[in-house]
Design an enzyme around this catalytic site. Structure first.
Site, mmCIF file in Angstrom:
data_model
loop_
_atom_site.group_PDB
_atom_site.id
_atom_site.type_symbol
_atom_site.label_atom_id
_atom_site.label_comp_id
_atom_site.label_asym_id
_atom_site.label_seq_id
_atom_site.Cartn_x
_atom_site.Cartn_y
_atom_site.Cartn_z
ATOM 1 N N ASP A 161 -5.253 1.196 4.002
ATOM 2 C CA ASP A 161 -5.492 1.502 5.408
ATOM 3 C C ASP A 161 -6.930 1.226 5.855
ATOM 4 O OD1 ASP A 161 -6.735 3.515 4.082
ATOM 5 O OD2 ASP A 161 -5.619 5.156 5.000
ATOM 6 N N ARG A 187 -6.896 9.239 10.293
ATOM 7 C CA ARG A 187 -6.150 8.001 10.569
ATOM 8 C C ARG A 187 -5.710 7.932 12.027
ATOM 9 N NH1 ARG A 187 -3.049 6.067 6.241
ATOM 10 N NH2 ARG A 187 -1.913 5.051 7.908
ATOM 11 N N PRO A 212 -7.684 2.967 -5.380
ATOM 12 C CA PRO A 212 -7.720 2.613 -3.951
ATOM 13 C C PRO A 212 -8.743 3.388 -3.125
ATOM 14 C CG PRO A 212 -5.812 4.004 -4.413
ATOM 15 C CD PRO A 212 -6.523 3.799 -5.717
ATOM 16 N N TYR A 260 -6.500 11.892 -0.321
ATOM 17 C CA TYR A 260 -6.477 11.463 -1.722
ATOM 18 C C TYR A 260 -6.782 12.707 -2.538
ATOM 19 C CZ TYR A 260 -6.591 6.488 -0.534
ATOM 20 O OH TYR A 260 -6.279 5.233 -0.076
HETATM 21 P P1 FAD Z 1 0.509 -6.861 -2.446
HETATM 22 O O1 FAD Z 1 0.167 -6.094 -1.225
HETATM 23 O O2 FAD Z 1 1.039 -6.111 -3.608
HETATM 24 O O3 FAD Z 1 1.545 -7.959 -2.005
HETATM 25 C C1 FAD Z 1 2.270 -8.706 -2.940
HETATM 26 C C2 FAD Z 1 3.488 -9.302 -2.263
HETATM 27 O O4 FAD Z 1 4.132 -10.161 -3.191
HETATM 28 C C3 FAD Z 1 4.501 -8.253 -1.866
HETATM 29 O O5 FAD Z 1 4.928 -8.498 -0.545
HETATM 30 C C4 FAD Z 1 5.635 -8.437 -2.872
HETATM 31 O O6 FAD Z 1 6.910 -8.153 -2.331
HETATM 32 C C5 FAD Z 1 5.508 -9.893 -3.210
HETATM 33 N N1 FAD Z 1 6.003 -10.220 -4.542
HETATM 34 C C6 FAD Z 1 5.780 -9.580 -5.699
HETATM 35 N N2 FAD Z 1 6.376 -10.211 -6.711
HETATM 36 C C7 FAD Z 1 7.000 -11.284 -6.186
HETATM 37 C C8 FAD Z 1 7.774 -12.317 -6.731
HETATM 38 N N3 FAD Z 1 8.052 -12.372 -8.025
HETATM 39 N N4 FAD Z 1 8.260 -13.253 -5.902
HETATM 40 C C9 FAD Z 1 8.006 -13.213 -4.570
HETATM 41 N N5 FAD Z 1 7.265 -12.247 -4.010
HETATM 42 C C10 FAD Z 1 6.758 -11.307 -4.800
HETATM 43 N N6 FAD Z 1 -6.797 -1.422 -0.194
HETATM 44 C C11 FAD Z 1 -7.748 -1.410 0.760
HETATM 45 O O7 FAD Z 1 -8.395 -2.417 1.008
HETATM 46 N N7 FAD Z 1 -8.041 -0.299 1.470
HETATM 47 C C12 FAD Z 1 -7.382 0.850 1.247
HETATM 48 O O8 FAD Z 1 -7.647 1.820 1.929
HETATM 49 C C13 FAD Z 1 -6.386 0.888 0.243
HETATM 50 N N8 FAD Z 1 -5.679 2.000 0.014
HETATM 51 C C14 FAD Z 1 -4.650 1.961 -0.869
HETATM 52 C C15 FAD Z 1 -3.915 3.105 -1.039
HETATM 53 C C16 FAD Z 1 -2.862 3.106 -1.908
HETATM 54 C C17 FAD Z 1 -2.156 4.384 -2.105
HETATM 55 C C18 FAD Z 1 -2.495 1.932 -2.598
HETATM 56 C C19 FAD Z 1 -1.307 1.920 -3.522
HETATM 57 C C20 FAD Z 1 -3.211 0.787 -2.438
HETATM 58 C C21 FAD Z 1 -4.308 0.801 -1.576
HETATM 59 N N9 FAD Z 1 -5.088 -0.325 -1.378
HETATM 60 C C22 FAD Z 1 -6.094 -0.306 -0.463
HETATM 61 C C23 FAD Z 1 -4.821 -1.529 -2.138
HETATM 62 C C24 FAD Z 1 -3.997 -2.534 -1.390
HETATM 63 O O9 FAD Z 1 -2.755 -2.006 -0.976
HETATM 64 C C25 FAD Z 1 -3.765 -3.729 -2.263
HETATM 65 O O10 FAD Z 1 -4.950 -4.072 -2.904
HETATM 66 C C26 FAD Z 1 -3.293 -4.902 -1.426
HETATM 67 O O11 FAD Z 1 -2.036 -4.643 -0.878
HETATM 68 C C27 FAD Z 1 -3.242 -6.159 -2.273
HETATM 69 O O12 FAD Z 1 -2.720 -7.179 -1.520
HETATM 70 P P2 FAD Z 1 -1.945 -8.366 -2.216
HETATM 71 O O13 FAD Z 1 -1.455 -9.216 -1.111
HETATM 72 O O14 FAD Z 1 -2.794 -8.946 -3.261
HETATM 73 O O15 FAD Z 1 -0.720 -7.683 -2.993
#
Ligand code: FAD
Length: 678
Positions: free
Chosen positions: A57, A279, A364, A287
Site C-alpha cells: 500500500d 489508509r 513488507p 503490522y
Molecule cells: P507479485 O505482486 O507477486 O505479482 C506476481 C504476478 O505473477 C501475480 O499476478 C501472479 O498471479 C503472477 N504469477 C505468478 N506465478 C505465475 C505463473 N507461473 N504464470 C503466470 N503468472 C504468474 N510493497 C510495498 O512497496 N509497499 C508496501 O507497503 C508493501 N506492503 C506489503 C504488505 C504485505 C502484507 C505484503 C504481503 C506485501 C507487501 N509489499 C509491499 C510487497 C509487495 O506486495 C510486493 O513486493 C509486490 O507485489 C511485488 O510485485 P511483483 O509484481 O514483483 O510480484
C-alpha cells in the site's frame, strides 16, 4: 492430436503484478520512438483477475515521479492517504507506552511528492487503464494463462503456455475471521466503487496450449517465480528467514489511541511491536508482531494456527492502556520475516530477465517491495524495448543486472537491520545490552527514510552512465563476473570536474525537479514533468545567459554541431522521422524571459520547425520568476553556473548519464555512439 498454436512476439511478460504491469505500461509508452515494425508485447498471468485489496500500500516519492512520467500520478495522489508525520511510541519508566518523538514522514525538500498509501489493487487498476490508453488496446493482460516450458534458442525464447480452467485460475480463499467474516481478501471488492475488472482473456487457442516465440522474456511472476525456476538452480533466491512472525490487518479502527491517523512505530515493553499505517477510506493497516507464534524445528511457523482474532489480540495488548476494536476488516495476513535475493537478475544471453519479488523478497514493513519491484521493470523495459526496436545497442541490457541487483542488495541490508530493530524488545536502560536502543531505532528510521524514498539510488558507471567508480558485477551461470561492456573510462579527477558543472545533478541519479517557465507562454513547469517516460533520451542544454555575446557564440557553436548531418542528433534520427523522435533537446536558459525572444535568440534546432505544426514551443524554458508560483531558482538548485551553463544527457528513465561543457560535443557524441545504433 490437436495442433499447437505457435506465435511470435517481441516481448513476453510473465506475471501481471506491479512489476509486470510497470513493464507493460513502459513498453506501451515507447510508441513515439520509430521502428521498422511496431513492437509486439504480450503479458500473461495465471490468476483470473487482478487483486482487489490488501498487499502493498505504500508509494514512495520515486514511484510517484515515475507514475507522473507515465501520466497517472494524479490519480494515486488524489485517492491516497498522505503520510505526513511519523510518531514514535516507547515505554516510559513504568513500562507504559508514550509518544516519544515526531518526525516528518518524507524528508523535507526531497521531491515534489511525499509518501502516500493506497492499496495495490487500485495501483494495478491505474496501470491497466494506462496500458489500455497508451497501447491503444494492443497490450492487454491475458489472464488464466501459465507457462509450462521455456527454452532459450538462438533467435527466440520458446515459451509453451497453457490456458487454465476457471477453478485453476482462481486462487484459494484462505480462511474466515469470525468478526467481519472476511477471508484473506485477495478477491474481495474494495471500498472504492469504480474498481472493476475487464475480464478479457480469449485469444484463439487450440487444445489450450500455445507456443510463444519471444525475442525477450521478462519474468515478473512473484516470489515463487516459475520463470526463475525455469532458468535453473543458479537463479534460486539466497538468504535466510528470521524467527519474527508478524500479522497484518486492514481495519476501520474504533479506538481512543490518539495517533491512529499518524504513521506510528510502537515498541511495547514486553508485548512486541506494532506499526500503524493510516489508509484511504477510514482504514488503518496494523503490522503486529506475534510474539506468541514461534517457528517449529524446520524454522517455519505454522501459519494455519494464525487467525485474525489472534493477531488482533496481540495488537490490543501492545496498545494498552489504549483500547482498540473494529467492526470492519478488509484484509489480513501473516508473514515470517526473511531477506532473500537471487544471484542473477538476467540470463547471460540477455534474452530472459527477472524483476520484482521474483528476485528479491524481504519484510513488507518498510513499504519497499512493490516500489522496488516496479522500479526494476521501469529500469528494464525501455532498455529491452529500445533494443527490440533496433534503436539501442544490446550491450545496454547488461546494465539491468549491474544497476538493479545493487539496489536490491542495499534493500536487503536495510530491511535486515530495520526489521531486527523493529522486532526487538526496547532496552530498559543503557546497561540492557539485549534490548534495542530507541535512539538507535530512531536514527535508523531517519536514515532509512532517505533510502525508503527511492531517491538515493545511484547507478554505477556503464555505457549509459559516464562516471568513475565500481561498475558493479554481472554474474553469470558459472558464477564468474562478466565484464560490463562499453564502460566509459574516466578518471576521478576528470569526473569531478564534469560533476562540478552541475552539482545538483549527480551523474547516475535521477533528475531532481525545480520549476522553470516556458519561454513561449510563461507557464511554470516542474522540469521533471517534461521528461516523460516515452523512451526518448534527452539532451538538456543549460544555455546560461543567452543575452551575453560570448555565451551566445558558445551556444551557437554547440547548436551548429548539433544540427550537423554527422552529429548524433541527425544520425540517431531515422529517415523521415521527427528530429526529436529518439533524442529530444530541451533548453533552460538564465537570461530574463521578457528580454529574450524564442525565434530571435535561439537556434532553430532548439525549437524545430514542422511544416504541419510550425515551430515547437515546448522545448525552451527559462529560470525566472513566475507570476503565480514563485521562483524555482533551477540554476542554483542544479548547481549550474548562470553565465556559462553546461550540457546534461538524461536517459529515458530520468537518470543523469553524462555532464559536460558546451565545448565537449565530441564526448557527448561518443556517449550516444556507445548506446544507439545508427
Ligand atoms: P507479485 O505482486 O507477486 O505479482 C506476481 C504476478 O505473477 C501475480 O499476478 C501472479 O498471479 C503472477 N504469477 C505468478 N506465478 C505465475 C505463473 N507461473 N504464470 C503466470 N503468472 C504468474 N510493497 C510495498 O512497496 N509497499 C508496501 O507497503 C508493501 N506492503 C506489503 C504488505 C504485505 C502484507 C505484503 C504481503 C506485501 C507487501 N509489499 C509491499 C510487497 C509487495 O506486495 C510486493 O513486493 C509486490 O507485489 C511485488 O510485485 P511483483 O509484481 O514483483 O510480484
Amino acid at each position: 492430436q490437436p495442433t499447437i498454436l505457435e506465435t511470435n512476439v517481441d516481448i513476453l511478460i510473465i506475471g501481471a503484478g506491479p512489476a509486470g504491469l510497470m513493464a507493460a505500461a513502459s513498453l506501451a509508452h515507447l510508441t513515439p520512438v520509430p521502428s521498422a515494425s511496431p513492437l509486439s508485447v504480450r503479458i500473461i498471468d495465471k490468476r483470473s483477475t487482478k487483486i482487489f485489496s490488501g498487499q502493498a500500500d505504500g508509494l514512495q516519492c520515486r514511484s510517484l515521479e515515475i507514475f507522473d512520467s507515465l501520466g497517472f500520478a494524479d490519480r494515486a495522489w488524489k485517492e491516497a492517504n498522505h503520510m505526513i508525520e511519523i510518531c514514535m511510541w516507547n515505554p516510559d519508566d513504568s513500562g507504559m507506552i508514550q509518544r516519544s518523538d515526531r518526525i516528518p514522514d518524507t524528508i523535507v525538500g526531497l521531491s515534489r511528492f511525499q509518501q502516500i498509501v493506497l492499496h495495490q489493487g487500485r495501483i494495478e487498476r491505474f496501470f491497466l487503464d494506462n496500458i489500455q490508453k497508451y497501447s491503444g488496446g494492443a497490450i492487454e493482460v491475458e489472464r488464466g494463462i501459465m507457462p509450462i516450458s521455456l527454452e532459450i534458442g538462438e533467435e527466440y525464447v520458446k515459451v509453451k503456455v497453457r490456458k487454465l480452467t476457471e477453478e485453476e485460475a482462481a486462487p484459494p480463499q484462505v480462511r474466515t475471521g469470525s468478526k467481519s467474516n472476511v477471508t484473506d481478501g485477495i478477491f474481495r471488492s474494495n471500498l472504492v466503487g469504480d474498481d472493476y475488472e475487464n475480464k478479457k482473456i480469449t485469444r484463439e487457442r487450440n487444445g489450450g496450449v500455445e507456443t510463444i516465440n519471444a525475442r525477450f522474456v521478462i519474468g515478473c511472476d512473484g516470489a515463487r517465480s516459475w520463470t526463475r525456476r525455469a532458468l535453473g538452480p543458479e537463479f534460486e533466491l539466497q538468504g535466510e528467514a528470521t524467527d519474527f512472525i508478524w500479522g497484518v490487518m486492514d481495519i476501520i479502527p474504533i479506538t481512543d489511541f490518539p495517533d491512529i491517523r499518524m504513521r506510528c512505530a510502537i515498541h511495547s515493553a514486553n508485548d512486541g511491536s506494532l506499526m500503524v499505517i493510516p489508509r484511504e477510506n477510514h482504514m488503518v493497516r496494523l503490522y503486529i508482531q506475534l510474539k506468541e507464534v514461534t517457528p517449529d524445528a524446520s524454522g517455519r511457523a505454522d501459519r494455519t494456527k494464525i487467525t485474525p482474532e489472534l493477531i488482533f489480540g496481540a495488537a490490543q495488548k501492545i496498545l494498552k492502556p489504549y483500547k482498540i476494536d473494529y467492526e470492519y476488516c478488509d484484509w489480513w495476513t501473516a508473514y515470517q520475516i526473511g531477506q532473500r535475493i537471487s544471484p542473477s537478475f538476467s540470463h547471460p544471453s540477455n534474452k530472459v530477465f527477472l524483476a520484482g519479488d521474483a528476485v528479491h523478497t524481504h519484510s513488507p514493513k518498510a513499504g519497499q517491495g512493490m516500489n522496488v519491484s516496479m522500479q526494476d521493470s521501469f529500469n528494464l523495459a525501455w532498455k529491452v524495448g529500445l533494443v527490440a526496436k533496433g534503436v539501442c545497442h544490446p550491450r545496454i541490457l547488461d546494465t539491468y543486472q549491474s544497476e538493479r541487483r545493487r539496489v536490491a542488495q542495499d534493500l536487503i541490508e536495510f530491511d535486515h537491520k530495520f526489521s531486527r530493530l523493529f522486532s526487538g524488545r526496547p532496552a530498559k536502560d543503557v546497561m540492557d545490552a539485549e534490548g534495542v536502543s530507541m535512539a538507535e531505532f530512531k536514527d535508523a528510521f531517519l536514515k532509512g527514510n532517505l533510502f525508503a524514498s527511492g531517491l538515493s539510488v545511484d547507478y554505477g558507471p556503464s555505457c549509459l552512465v559516464v562516471k568513475n567508480g565500481d561498475p558493479g558485477e554481472l554474474g553469470d551461470r558459472s558464477n564468474r563476473s562478466r565484464e560490463l561492456e562499453g564502460v566509459h573510462k574516466i578518471t576521478e579527477e576528470a569526473f569531478n570536474a564534469k560533476q562540478s558543472l552541475a552539482k545538483g545533478l549527480p551523474v547516475g541519479m535521477r533528475v531532481n525537479s525545480f520549476k522553470v517557465l516556458s519561454q513561449s507562454c510563461a507557464r511554470p513547469w516542474h522540469f521533471q514533468e517534461r521528461l516523460k517516460a516515452d523512451g526518448r533520451f534527452r539532451v538538456v542544454l543549460f544555455a546560461g545567459n543567452i543575452l551575453n555575446r560570448n555565451q551566445k557564440l558558445r551556444v551557437q557553436a554547440f547548436c551548429d554541431r548539433l544540427s550537423s548531418p554527422v552529429g548524433f542528433l541527425r544520425r540517431a534520427t531515422p529517415e523521415g522521422a521527427r528530429i526529436d523522435s529518439v533524442i529530444e533537446v530541451l533548453t533552460i536558459h538564465s537570461a530574463k524571459r521578457t528580454e529574450t525572444e524564442l525565434l530571435r535568440d535561439f537556434s532553430d534546432i532548439l525549437h524545430p520547425f514542422d511544416p504541419r505544426t510550425g515551430w515547437d514551443y515546448n522545448k525552451v524554458f527559462v529560470d525566472d520568476e513566475s507570476y503565480h508560483e514563485g521562483f524555482g531558482d533551477a540554476y542554483s538548485n542544479y548547481g549550474v553556473d548562470k553565465e556559462r551553463g553546461c550540457v546534461v544527457a538524461v536517459r529515458p528513465d530520468q537518470y543523469v548519464g553524462w555532464i559536460g561543457e558546451l565545448e565537449d560535443f565530441e564526448q557527448l557524441q561518443e556517449y550516444f555512439e556507445g548506446i544507439l545504433v545508427w
